[in-house]
Scaffold this motif. Structure first.
Motif: not given
Length: 252
Positions: A57-66
């Motif tokens: 999920q942290d990878i998903v969050n990073f991608c959404h932020q960027q």
């Protein structure tokens, strides 16, 4: 001719968990890879292809932020993860990049893509008979071929390592290989172990501020000037993850 880059990423690395988001210069390591991929002239879209496990999920969050495209699929059946992502992000050719290679060189990636398209190859890479530093590994495969692999009788290792089925059947496919003008395969620029992370962190801290678009040749020169850093992770071999998978497969 549409070319998409699929960045294979997960947090549950066996040897160095969470490595893809380890902080370097106050940024997640994955952000450097994405920044360099965006400099490629022959890539149309970049998609991070991760698993549907809660740990990612942290990878998903990073991608959404960027504002980075993201797709989630099977953790271990990476081939299915890729073919499912292809349904959402259709293209003619897929560039497979693993997220543990933050120093990938956009010019080298473009050269592999150009060779692949000009030669009308089924599959092209720069890592069979290695001549580039480990960590610049780039694979390009026809999207329709990748999708068709699902219909073959596959081993677990074929599903985990995506292109392994094709690489093991050279007589059945038209394969292209980009070779470097000199053998630099003894340089290790990937991140699988804690020593790798130290090497990559030191390189980025030393080169990125003054020249963010540094090339792999700049890295080679830096390591030649800092031999102790070059040899810090030299004991590790290429493709240890694949070797581990094949050994596990033999024992099962």
């Amino acid at each position: 001719m549409k070319v998409n880059a699929f960045v294979q990423a997960r947090m549950s690395s066996r040897r160095l968990p969470g490595k893809v988001l380890k902080p370097i210069l106050n940024r997640p390591m994955l952000s450097f890879l994405i920044e360099r991929l965006r400099k490629c002239e022959l890539i149309n879209n970049i998609i991070v292809v991760t698993s549907d496990e809660p740990s990612d999920q942290d990878i998903v969050n990073f991608c959404h932020q960027q504002n980075i495209a993201i797709f989630r699929g099977s953790l271990n059946n990476v081939l299915n993860r890729f073919t499912s992502a292809l349904t959402n992000y259709p293209c003619d050719h897929i560039v497979r990049i693993t997220a543990d290679c933050p120093l990938i060189d956009p010019e080298v990636i473009d050269q592999v893509i150009q060779l692949h398209i000009n030669g009308n190859y089924d599959y092209t890479n720069n890592c069979d008979t290695p001549s580039f530093p480990h960590g610049l590994d780039t694979e390009v495969i026809r999207a329709d071929l990748l999708k068709s692999l699902e219909h073959h009788e596959l081993k677990p290792s074929d599903r985990e390592h995506v292109t392994l089925y094709v690489r093991n059947r050279r007589e059945q496919f038209k394969l292209g290989i980009l070779k470097n003008s000199s053998d630099l395969s003894d340089y290790r620029l990937t991140v699988d172990e804690i020593e790798d992370l130290t090497v990559i962190t030191t390189i980025l801290e030393s080169l990125y501020i003054s020249k963010p678009d540094f090339s792999y040749l700049d890295v080679v020169q830096f390591l030649e000037e800092n031999k102790e850093l070059k040899f810090l992770n030299a004991k590790y071999k290429r493709n240890e993850g694949l070797m581990f998978s094949l050994e596990q497969e033999k024992q099962s």
